[in-house]
Design a protein around this motif. Structure first.
Motif, PDB file in Angstrom:
ATOM      1  N   THR A  43      16.330  39.981   2.594  1.00 50.04           N
ATOM      2  CA  THR A  43      17.558  39.408   2.044  1.00 50.04           C
ATOM      3  C   THR A  43      17.253  38.405   0.935  1.00 50.04           C
ATOM      4  O   THR A  43      17.874  38.445  -0.134  1.00 50.04           O
ATOM      5  CB  THR A  43      18.371  38.721   3.164  1.00 50.04           C
ATOM      6  OG1 THR A  43      18.699  39.697   4.154  1.00 50.04           O
ATOM      7  CG2 THR A  43      19.634  38.077   2.636  1.00 50.04           C
ATOM      8  N   VAL A  44      16.303  37.519   1.185  1.00 49.55           N
ATOM      9  CA  VAL A  44      15.957  36.494   0.195  1.00 49.55           C
ATOM     10  C   VAL A  44      15.382  37.135  -1.067  1.00 49.55           C
ATOM     11  O   VAL A  44      15.774  36.799  -2.198  1.00 49.55           O
ATOM     12  CB  VAL A  44      14.978  35.460   0.790  1.00 49.55           C
ATOM     13  CG1 VAL A  44      14.430  34.530  -0.275  1.00 49.55           C
ATOM     14  CG2 VAL A  44      15.659  34.663   1.900  1.00 49.55           C
ATOM     15  N   LEU A  45      14.459  38.078  -0.894  1.00 49.51           N
ATOM     16  CA  LEU A  45      13.848  38.728  -2.061  1.00 49.51           C
ATOM     17  C   LEU A  45      14.872  39.560  -2.831  1.00 49.51           C
ATOM     18  O   LEU A  45      14.902  39.532  -4.067  1.00 49.51           O
ATOM     19  CB  LEU A  45      12.662  39.592  -1.633  1.00 49.51           C
ATOM     20  CG  LEU A  45      11.457  38.835  -1.051  1.00 49.51           C
ATOM     21  CD1 LEU A  45      10.390  39.818  -0.595  1.00 49.51           C
ATOM     22  CD2 LEU A  45      10.895  37.844  -2.046  1.00 49.51           C
ATOM     23  N   SER A  47      18.115  39.104  -2.976  1.00 49.94           N
ATOM     24  CA  SER A  47      19.020  38.181  -3.667  1.00 49.94           C
ATOM     25  C   SER A  47      18.367  37.614  -4.919  1.00 49.94           C
ATOM     26  O   SER A  47      19.008  37.507  -5.969  1.00 49.94           O
ATOM     27  CB  SER A  47      19.430  37.033  -2.741  1.00 49.94           C
ATOM     28  OG  SER A  47      20.212  37.517  -1.690  1.00 49.94           O
ATOM     29  N   ASN A  48      17.096  37.254  -4.819  1.00 47.92           N
ATOM     30  CA  ASN A  48      16.376  36.713  -5.964  1.00 47.92           C
ATOM     31  C   ASN A  48      16.294  37.734  -7.098  1.00 47.92           C
ATOM     32  O   ASN A  48      16.571  37.418  -8.255  1.00 47.92           O
ATOM     33  CB  ASN A  48      14.981  36.268  -5.548  1.00 47.92           C
ATOM     34  CG  ASN A  48      14.205  35.703  -6.713  1.00 47.92           C
ATOM     35  OD1 ASN A  48      14.618  34.733  -7.336  1.00 47.92           O
ATOM     36  ND2 ASN A  48      13.088  36.329  -7.031  1.00 47.92           N
ATOM     37  N   ILE A  49      15.931  38.957  -6.768  1.00 49.60           N
ATOM     38  CA  ILE A  49      15.835  40.004  -7.785  1.00 49.60           C
ATOM     39  C   ILE A  49      17.221  40.273  -8.385  1.00 49.60           C
ATOM     40  O   ILE A  49      17.379  40.369  -9.597  1.00 49.60           O
ATOM     41  CB  ILE A  49      15.226  41.298  -7.205  1.00 49.60           C
ATOM     42  CG1 ILE A  49      13.751  41.074  -6.856  1.00 49.60           C
ATOM     43  CG2 ILE A  49      15.367  42.464  -8.191  1.00 49.60           C
ATOM     44  CD1 ILE A  49      13.132  42.211  -6.051  1.00 49.60           C
ATOM     45  N   CYS A  51      19.795  38.350  -8.692  1.00 41.34           N
ATOM     46  CA  CYS A  51      20.257  37.261  -9.565  1.00 41.34           C
ATOM     47  C   CYS A  51      19.578  37.288 -10.931  1.00 41.34           C
ATOM     48  O   CYS A  51      20.097  36.718 -11.888  1.00 41.34           O
ATOM     49  CB  CYS A  51      20.007  35.916  -8.893  1.00 41.34           C
ATOM     50  SG  CYS A  51      21.121  35.614  -7.508  1.00 41.34           S
ATOM     51  N   GLN A  52      18.447  37.943 -11.035  1.00 45.50           N
ATOM     52  CA  GLN A  52      17.724  37.986 -12.301  1.00 45.50           C
ATOM     53  C   GLN A  52      18.075  39.210 -13.154  1.00 45.50           C
ATOM     54  O   GLN A  52      17.663  39.296 -14.316  1.00 45.50           O
ATOM     55  CB  GLN A  52      16.219  37.949 -12.041  1.00 45.50           C
ATOM     56  CG  GLN A  52      15.798  36.618 -11.436  1.00 45.50           C
ATOM     57  CD  GLN A  52      14.319  36.510 -11.240  1.00 45.50           C
ATOM     58  OE1 GLN A  52      13.557  36.830 -12.143  1.00 45.50           O
ATOM     59  NE2 GLN A  52      13.911  36.062 -10.066  1.00 45.50           N
TER      60      GLN A  52
END
Length: 100
Positions: A43-45, A47-49, A51-52
């Motif tokens: 989930t964290v990874l 979301s990070n990808i 957002c970019q």
């Protein structure tokens, strides 16, 4: 994960980097991490990808995702995750959506 971390990443054994520490602590296949913990990392990874990346997400995609969580089995949901990761990793993507 049946293959070691280096199969999926640029990690080379012996490097003193984050992936070396992660592998040492949690195993080369994340076998010392629970399913719940793996999903948190995912989930964290993701979301990070996300957002970019450029473009917007259509409202209908959120609706489809919600329907998937309520109407598909956990096994099918995991299959969707696997399918999306493979498509994202190997370039099977539509162009970004830009809403006026």
């Amino acid at each position: 994960m049946s293959k070691p971390l280096g199969y999926y990443t640029s990690y080379t054994p012996g490097e003193d980097l984050l992936l070396e520490r992660v592998q040492r602590k949690y195993g080369s296949g994340f076998e010392k991490i629970t399913k719940r913990e793996k999903l948190v990392i995912l989930t964290v990874l993701a979301s990070n990808i996300g957002c970019q990346l450029e473009g917007d997400c259509r409202a209908e995609i959120f609706a489809i995702a919600k329907d998937m969580t309520s109407q598909l089995s956990l096994s099918d949901q995991a299959g969707i995750i696997e399918s999306l990761i493979a498509q994202m990793r190997w370039g099977q993507n539509a162009e970004p959506v830009h809403h006026p």
